[in-house]
Every structure is written in structure tokens, then in C-alpha cells.
Design a protein around this motif. Structure first.
Motif, PDB file in Angstrom:
ATOM      1  N   SER A 288       0.829  -1.197   0.000  1.00 33.11           N
ATOM      2  CA  SER A 288       0.000   0.000   0.000  1.00 33.11           C
ATOM      3  C   SER A 288       0.866   1.250   0.000  1.00 33.11           C
ATOM      4  O   SER A 288       0.586   2.228  -0.708  1.00 33.11           O
ATOM      5  N   ASN A 289       1.942   1.232   0.792  1.00 30.42           N
ATOM      6  CA  ASN A 289       2.872   2.355   0.843  1.00 30.42           C
ATOM      7  C   ASN A 289       3.445   2.660  -0.544  1.00 30.42           C
ATOM      8  O   ASN A 289       3.496   3.815  -0.972  1.00 30.42           O
ATOM      9  N   MET A 290       3.834   1.622  -1.255  1.00 32.50           N
ATOM     10  CA  MET A 290       4.445   1.806  -2.574  1.00 32.50           C
ATOM     11  C   MET A 290       3.444   2.391  -3.572  1.00 32.50           C
ATOM     12  O   MET A 290       3.777   3.280  -4.367  1.00 32.50           O
ATOM     13  N   ALA A 291       2.217   1.914  -3.528  1.00 33.69           N
ATOM     14  CA  ALA A 291       1.196   2.413  -4.450  1.00 33.69           C
ATOM     15  C   ALA A 291       0.809   3.851  -4.119  1.00 33.69           C
ATOM     16  O   ALA A 291       0.733   4.716  -5.010  1.00 33.69           O
ATOM     17  N   VAL A 292       0.581   4.132  -2.844  1.00 29.05           N
ATOM     18  CA  VAL A 292       0.167   5.478  -2.437  1.00 29.05           C
ATOM     19  C   VAL A 292       1.287   6.481  -2.678  1.00 29.05           C
ATOM     20  O   VAL A 292       1.033   7.644  -3.024  1.00 29.05           O
ATOM     21  N   GLY A 293       2.545   6.054  -2.517  1.00 25.46           N
ATOM     22  CA  GLY A 293       3.667   6.947  -2.742  1.00 25.46           C
ATOM     23  C   GLY A 293       3.679   7.523  -4.149  1.00 25.46           C
ATOM     24  O   GLY A 293       3.934   8.718  -4.345  1.00 25.46           O
ATOM     25  N   LEU A 294       3.400   6.693  -5.132  1.00 21.94           N
ATOM     26  CA  LEU A 294       3.350   7.178  -6.512  1.00 21.94           C
ATOM     27  C   LEU A 294       2.213   8.181  -6.707  1.00 21.94           C
ATOM     28  O   LEU A 294       2.366   9.196  -7.390  1.00 21.94           O
ATOM     29  N   ILE A 295       1.064   7.887  -6.085  1.00 23.27           N
ATOM     30  CA  ILE A 295      -0.092   8.779  -6.217  1.00 23.27           C
ATOM     31  C   ILE A 295       0.184  10.127  -5.550  1.00 23.27           C
ATOM     32  O   ILE A 295      -0.037  11.190  -6.143  1.00 23.27           O
ATOM     33  N   TYR A 296       0.687  10.089  -4.313  1.00 22.36           N
ATOM     34  CA  TYR A 296       0.966  11.331  -3.593  1.00 22.36           C
ATOM     35  C   TYR A 296       2.020  12.160  -4.327  1.00 22.36           C
ATOM     36  O   TYR A 296       1.922  13.398  -4.406  1.00 22.36           O
ATOM     37  N   GLY A 297       3.058  11.495  -4.859  1.00 19.07           N
ATOM     38  CA  GLY A 297       4.103  12.224  -5.566  1.00 19.07           C
ATOM     39  C   GLY A 297       3.566  12.965  -6.774  1.00 19.07           C
ATOM     40  O   GLY A 297       3.913  14.124  -7.022  1.00 19.07           O
ATOM     41  N   GLN A 298       2.682  12.309  -7.539  1.00 20.14           N
ATOM     42  CA  GLN A 298       2.089  12.947  -8.712  1.00 20.14           C
ATOM     43  C   GLN A 298       1.199  14.122  -8.313  1.00 20.14           C
ATOM     44  O   GLN A 298       1.233  15.193  -8.939  1.00 20.14           O
ATOM     45  N   ILE A 299       0.394  13.933  -7.272  1.00 19.55           N
ATOM     46  CA  ILE A 299      -0.517  14.999  -6.843  1.00 19.55           C
ATOM     47  C   ILE A 299       0.260  16.227  -6.381  1.00 19.55           C
ATOM     48  O   ILE A 299      -0.037  17.367  -6.782  1.00 19.55           O
ATOM     49  N   ILE A 300       1.278  16.017  -5.544  1.00 17.01           N
ATOM     50  CA  ILE A 300       2.009  17.152  -4.975  1.00 17.01           C
ATOM     51  C   ILE A 300       2.835  17.861  -6.040  1.00 17.01           C
ATOM     52  O   ILE A 300       2.983  19.090  -6.018  1.00 17.01           O
ATOM     53  N   ALA A 301       3.385  17.094  -6.998  1.00 12.96           N
ATOM     54  CA  ALA A 301       4.161  17.720  -8.069  1.00 12.96           C
ATOM     55  C   ALA A 301       3.297  18.683  -8.891  1.00 12.96           C
ATOM     56  O   ALA A 301       3.790  19.685  -9.409  1.00 12.96           O
ATOM     57  N   ARG A 302       2.006  18.381  -9.001  1.00 13.81           N
ATOM     58  CA  ARG A 302       1.099  19.215  -9.799  1.00 13.81           C
ATOM     59  C   ARG A 302       0.353  20.254  -8.963  1.00 13.81           C
ATOM     60  O   ARG A 302      -0.002  21.316  -9.455  1.00 13.81           O
ATOM     61  N   HIS A 303       0.078  19.932  -7.700  1.00 17.55           N
ATOM     62  CA  HIS A 303      -0.758  20.807  -6.863  1.00 17.55           C
ATOM     63  C   HIS A 303      -0.127  20.919  -5.472  1.00 17.55           C
ATOM     64  O   HIS A 303      -0.430  20.110  -4.587  1.00 17.55           O
ATOM     65  N   HIS A 304       0.742  21.904  -5.280  1.00 20.08           N
ATOM     66  CA  HIS A 304       1.390  22.063  -3.981  1.00 20.08           C
ATOM     67  C   HIS A 304       0.391  22.363  -2.872  1.00 20.08           C
ATOM     68  O   HIS A 304       0.647  22.075  -1.698  1.00 20.08           O
ATOM     69  N   ALA A 305      -0.750  22.947  -3.235  1.00 23.66           N
ATOM     70  CA  ALA A 305      -1.750  23.259  -2.208  1.00 23.66           C
ATOM     71  C   ALA A 305      -2.340  22.009  -1.577  1.00 23.66           C
ATOM     72  O   ALA A 305      -2.977  22.084  -0.521  1.00 23.66           O
ATOM     73  N   ALA A 306      -2.121  20.843  -2.194  1.00 25.70           N
ATOM     74  CA  ALA A 306      -2.672  19.596  -1.666  1.00 25.70           C
ATOM     75  C   ALA A 306      -1.832  19.016  -0.537  1.00 25.70           C
ATOM     76  O   ALA A 306      -2.237  18.027   0.082  1.00 25.70           O
ATOM     77  N   ARG A 307      -0.687  19.606  -0.257  1.00 26.42           N
ATOM     78  CA  ARG A 307       0.219  19.014   0.733  1.00 26.42           C
ATOM     79  C   ARG A 307      -0.425  18.874   2.113  1.00 26.42           C
ATOM     80  O   ARG A 307      -0.441  17.790   2.698  1.00 26.42           O
ATOM     81  N   THR A 308      -0.931  19.974   2.645  1.00 29.15           N
ATOM     82  CA  THR A 308      -1.519  19.923   3.986  1.00 29.15           C
ATOM     83  C   THR A 308      -2.773  19.061   4.038  1.00 29.15           C
ATOM     84  O   THR A 308      -2.913  18.238   4.962  1.00 29.15           O
ATOM     85  N   PRO A 309      -3.723  19.177   3.094  1.00 31.34           N
ATOM     86  CA  PRO A 309      -4.883  18.281   3.131  1.00 31.34           C
ATOM     87  C   PRO A 309      -4.515  16.801   3.065  1.00 31.34           C
ATOM     88  O   PRO A 309      -5.118  15.973   3.764  1.00 31.34           O
ATOM     89  N   LEU A 310      -3.524  16.455   2.260  1.00 31.01           N
ATOM     90  CA  LEU A 310      -3.109  15.047   2.185  1.00 31.01           C
ATOM     91  C   LEU A 310      -2.536  14.580   3.515  1.00 31.01           C
ATOM     92  O   LEU A 310      -2.841  13.469   3.986  1.00 31.01           O
ATOM     93  N   ALA A 311      -1.696  15.408   4.122  1.00 33.12           N
ATOM     94  CA  ALA A 311      -1.082  15.026   5.392  1.00 33.12           C
ATOM     95  C   ALA A 311      -2.136  14.868   6.488  1.00 33.12           C
ATOM     96  O   ALA A 311      -2.178  13.848   7.195  1.00 33.12           O
ATOM     97  N   LEU A 312      -3.005  15.869   6.633  1.00 33.24           N
ATOM     98  CA  LEU A 312      -4.029  15.802   7.680  1.00 33.24           C
ATOM     99  C   LEU A 312      -5.049  14.709   7.396  1.00 33.24           C
ATOM    100  O   LEU A 312      -5.539  14.044   8.326  1.00 33.24           O
ATOM    101  N   GLY A 313      -5.374  14.498   6.134  1.00 37.91           N
ATOM    102  CA  GLY A 313      -6.309  13.422   5.793  1.00 37.91           C
ATOM    103  C   GLY A 313      -5.756  12.063   6.149  1.00 37.91           C
ATOM    104  O   GLY A 313      -6.492  11.184   6.640  1.00 37.91           O
ATOM    105  N   THR A 314      -4.462  11.860   5.920  1.00 35.05           N
ATOM    106  CA  THR A 314      -3.832  10.586   6.281  1.00 35.05           C
ATOM    107  C   THR A 314      -3.844  10.381   7.788  1.00 35.05           C
ATOM    108  O   THR A 314      -4.140   9.274   8.273  1.00 35.05           O
ATOM    109  N   VAL A 315      -3.530  11.429   8.527  1.00 37.11           N
ATOM    110  CA  VAL A 315      -3.552  11.325   9.993  1.00 37.11           C
ATOM    111  C   VAL A 315      -4.957  10.995  10.486  1.00 37.11           C
ATOM    112  O   VAL A 315      -5.146  10.116  11.341  1.00 37.11           O
ATOM    113  N   GLY A 316      -5.969  11.689   9.939  1.00 42.14           N
ATOM    114  CA  GLY A 316      -7.346  11.450  10.372  1.00 42.14           C
ATOM    115  C   GLY A 316      -7.809  10.042  10.064  1.00 42.14           C
ATOM    116  O   GLY A 316      -8.444   9.385  10.909  1.00 42.14           O
TER     117      GLY A 316
END
Length: 446
Positions: A288-316
Motif C-alpha cells: 500500500s505504501n508503494m502504491a500510495v507513494g506514486l499517487i501522492y508524488g504525482q498529486i504534490i508535483a502538480r498541486h502544492h496546495a494539496a500538501r496539507t490536506p493530504l497530510a491531515l487526511g492521512t492522519v485522520g
């Protein structure tokens, strides 16, 4: 093109081009950086090898839960304590020298662990391993920044972490079977061969930077204790560095603690699963880590504003799944719930990499190693604290895993409060730096 490209005045209206300080990437960059990632891969294999050998270690050294957790706590204590010194070393000496020292240390530590016949000798070996391990990831991040354009930063970091998780996969699949078939010493001693192999590759082929992209030589004012203090203070003063540290702190440790030591005992002793089934669930976290890593990397490379929502969403999501699992009325949670829990925990590693994406734009190139060291301290400090808390609580409560694992929520609450406190300040500072860099880029001569 990278964020440092320009098509403004002075370019003749042509296509955007890379700034002189922005490396081109390419196949050679991938090959050189791949050697550094291979070094990190072996380090992760060694770091997580105890995760599948926790019960065997308890039997071999005749120790209880608190003493068992000391292995990983000491390893992470050394790792966390080395992060700022390693960052300074990388900034000063370059990635190749630091990686070389790291490989030698963690290989000797793994071999020493294989030959350990006493608890004290085993502790010393894990401390040595942790010291070598501490020198790998920051060096790999530095290699990436020296060989690839800045815009590739988030994806390069996520891929490095993804390959590192493949090392975790080797631990859960290969080392676990070898341990069952061949025993303690042959398994850990044979794994030390991996360290020797990457050391040869590192010495022969790895280079710190492409030709023509050498960093300026350090001046006299960039040496000495005063410079070290200023380097650390300047990195810490940036809100992005501190936000990155707290993101790393809050997101990484639930999965790290589970994979590093307490996952197998929890699944076997508290949930009544066989070792084989428990190993499959640990493997699920890695996949799961390997699959999600590719997804998160693509999202953040295109949309830096997604950084905090992704981090807090994962914690929640992680906190919610742990709360449901620990509060389940029956003694054993259903398998479907454990599968979902492990799948969600797979996002913890990729989410922790977001911390570096906050620190990277907040610091100039000559301070990247120091800033990365500060960020990397976060998750490993949280992991070390939780490993200790779980071990102590298990001994104090007669192996009550529900109470012991509830300590996860305390650190998550602390981390979230700090993320919310720093996020606006870091965003404002990042916008200011972006405006300055764009103005400077426009005036770069042809």
C-alpha cells in the motif's frame, strides 16, 4: 521546465530554459541516483529486519517487552540524534562520502547483530546500524537535488521512499522465511552481503553532481562552530522547516512502530493470527505504501496546495481506523477491519515525505541537508517515543494491547495542533520566496 525557468526579458521570447543552477536530469542522473537509492534500500532492509524477528529476539536474549522495545528505541534514538549532524556533513562533504561511511557502519552493525550472543552486544550492534542508517536518506535527497530539476523534487523523494519500502518487503517476505528455515546467525550474516555489494557500486560509480554543476567551494566563513550554529538556526527559523518536521512527526510513526517492532506481536498475540497471516498483513502495509507513494508524488508535483490536506487526511484516516480496531467489542477484530487498517497505514510513509516538500522551498541549496535533517528527526522521535510507551504499557498492564496502542493518539493530537499552528505562516513565507525567485530569474543573463 523547472520552477526556475524563465521566458521573460533577455530570452528573446524563445522557449523557457533551465537556470544554470538547475541540473538537467536524464539517464545518467537516474543511474547515479539509483546507486544512492540502492544504498537506502539495503539500509531499510536492515532497519526493519527486527520487525519480523521480535519474538525470536525475545527468546534468544531472554528479555521482556520493555527490553525488546529497547532495541528499536536505541536504534531510532541514534538515528534521530544523528539527523542534524548528518545534514551538516552532507552540506559540507557531499553525499558520496557520507553514504560511504553509512554503508560501512550499517553493514558492520548487521553482521554484529548476527553474531550477538548477549543482549548488550546486540544493543551495541543495533546502535551502530542506526548510525549508518541515519546517513542514507538525507544523502539520497541531496543526490536528487544535485542531479534533477527542482520540479522533480516531490516525485524523486517519493520514489526513493518507495524503493526503501521495497527493502521492508524483503524483510517481511525473505528474511522471515530465512529466519524460520536457517536460524538467527545464518540469516542476519548472509544479509550483510548486501551492504558489501552496494559499497562497491558506491565507490566505483557514484558522483555527487553532474559535470558543470559543481557547487561553489566553501569559504572560510562557512566553517567552524559559529557557522554550524548559524546553519541550524537559519534552517529552524524558517516556518516551512518546522512545519515539515511536524508533518513528518505526525504521519510517519504509526506505520513505523507497527512495521519496526510491534505489528507482529499485536497481530499474533492480541488478534490471534498465525505468523504467516500476520506477515501477509505487514506485507500489505508495504505494498500500500508503494502504491500510495506514486499517487501522492504525482498529486504534490502538480498541486502544492494539496500538501496539507493530504497530510491531515492521512492522519485522520489512520486515527479513525485505529480507534475502531482498539474499541472493537470482541477480543479479536474482524479480518476485513485489519486489512483496511493496514491498507490505510500504508499511506503514512508517503504522507511523511510531504514534510520534505515543505522544507525544500523554504531553504537555499546550501542548507538543504541541514533542513532535511531537522525534518527527518520528527517522525523518528515520535516513533522512538511510541515504541517505548507501548513496551512500558504492555509490561504495566499485563500485555493489554488496547491500552498500549492508545498512546498513538496522544502524539497524533500533539502533531496536528502544531501543523495547524504553523501552516499559514509557512504558506505566507513560501509565497514571499517564490516572488523573489521569479524576479531574480527574469534577470538571469543569456
Amino acid at each position: 521546465m523547472s520552477g526556475g525557468s524563465t521566458g521573460g526579458p533577455g530570452t528573446g521570447g524563445g522557449a523557457p530554459r533551465l537556470l544554470p543552477s538547475d541540473p538537467p536530469g536524464g539517464r545518467k542522473a537516474m543511474a547515479v541516483w539509483g546507486i544512492g537509492v540502492a544504498v537506502y534500500f539495503v539500509a531499510i532492509t536492515y532497519r526493519t529486519s527486527l520487525g519480523v524477528a521480535g519474538l525470536d529476539a525475545a527468546e534468544r536474549f531472554h528479555i521482556n517487552a520493555s527490553a525488546l522495545s529497547t532495541f528499536s528505541i536505541l536504534q531510532l534514538l541514534v538515528y534521530a540524534g544523528m539527523q542534524i549532524p548528518v545534514g551538516l556533513l552532507v552540506d559540507r562533504l557531499g553525499a558520496k562520502r557520507v553514504l560511504t561511511i553509512g554503508v560501512v557502519l550499517y553493514t558492520v552493525g548487521q553482521l554484529g547483530f548476527a553474531l550477538s550472543t548477549s543482549y548488550a552486544m546486540a544493543l551495541g550492534s543495533r546502535a551502530l546500524l542506526g548510525c549508518g542508517d541515519a546517513m542514507t536518506f538525507i544523502s539520497v535527497l541531496r543526490l536528487g537535488s544535485r542531479w534533477f530539476p527542482a520540479r522533480r523534487g516531490p516525485m524523486i523523494a517519493q520514489i526513493a521512499a518507495l524503493v526503501g519500502m521495497a527493502g521492508n518487503l524483503i524483510s517481511t517476505l525473505v528474511l522471515a522465511r530465512f529466519l524460520h528455515s536457517f536460524g538467527w546467525t545464518p540469516t542476519f550474516a548472509s544479509s550483510a552481503v548486501g551492504g558489501v555489494a552496494v559499497l562497491v557500486l558506491l565507490l566505483v560509480f557514484l558522483k555527487d553532481h553532474p559535470e558543470g554543476y559543481e557547487p561553489p567551494p566553501a569559504s572560510a566563513e562557512h566553517t567552524g562552530a559559529a557557522f554550524v550554529r548559524r546553519q541550524i538556526a537559519d534552517a529552524w527559523r524558517e516556518p516551512g522547516t518546522r512545519l515539515g518536521m511536524w508533518v513528518h512527526f505526525t504521519t510517519q510513526f504509526p506505520a513505523m512502530v507497527f512495521l519496526l517492532l510491534w505489528g507482529l506481536p499485536f497481530l499474533v498475540e492480541a488478534q490471534g493470527l498465525s505468523r504467516g497471516t500476520a506477515g501477509e498483513l505487514l506485507t500489505l502495509i508495504v505494498l500500500s505504501n508503494m502504491a500510495v507513494g506514486l499517487i501522492y508524488g504525482q498529486i504534490i508535483a502538480r498541486h502544492h496546495a494539496a500538501r496539507t490536506p493530504l497530510a491531515l487526511g492521512t492522519v485522520g484516516a489512520t486515527a479513525l481506523l485505529w480507534a475502531i480496531t482498539l474499541a472493537w467489542p470482541d477480543d479479536h477484530a474482524p479480518m476485513a477491519l485489519l486489512i483496511v487498517l493496514c491498507t490505510v497505514m500504508g499511506a503514512c510513509g508517503p504522507a511523511s515525505m510531504i514534510g520534505f516538500d515543505f522544507a525544500r522551498p523554504a531553504n537555499p541549496p546550501e542548507r538543504q541537508g541541514t533542513a532535511s535533517g531537522i525534518v527527518n528527526m520528527g517522525g523518528f522521535t515520535a516513533s522512538m517515543t511510541t515504541l517505548l510507551a507501548i513496551g512500558v504499557l504492555l509490561d504495566a498492564t499485563g500485555d493489554n494491547y488496547r491500552i498500549a496502542f492508545a498512546s498513538v493518539f496522544v502524539l497524533e493530537a500533539l502533531g496536528v495542533s502544531q501543523i495547524l499552528r504553523l501552516r499559514r505562516r509557512a504558506a505566507r513565507r513560501e509565497r514571499e520566496r517564490l516572488v523573489v525567485s521569479r524576479v531574480e530569474a527574469v534577470h538571469v543573463p543569456v
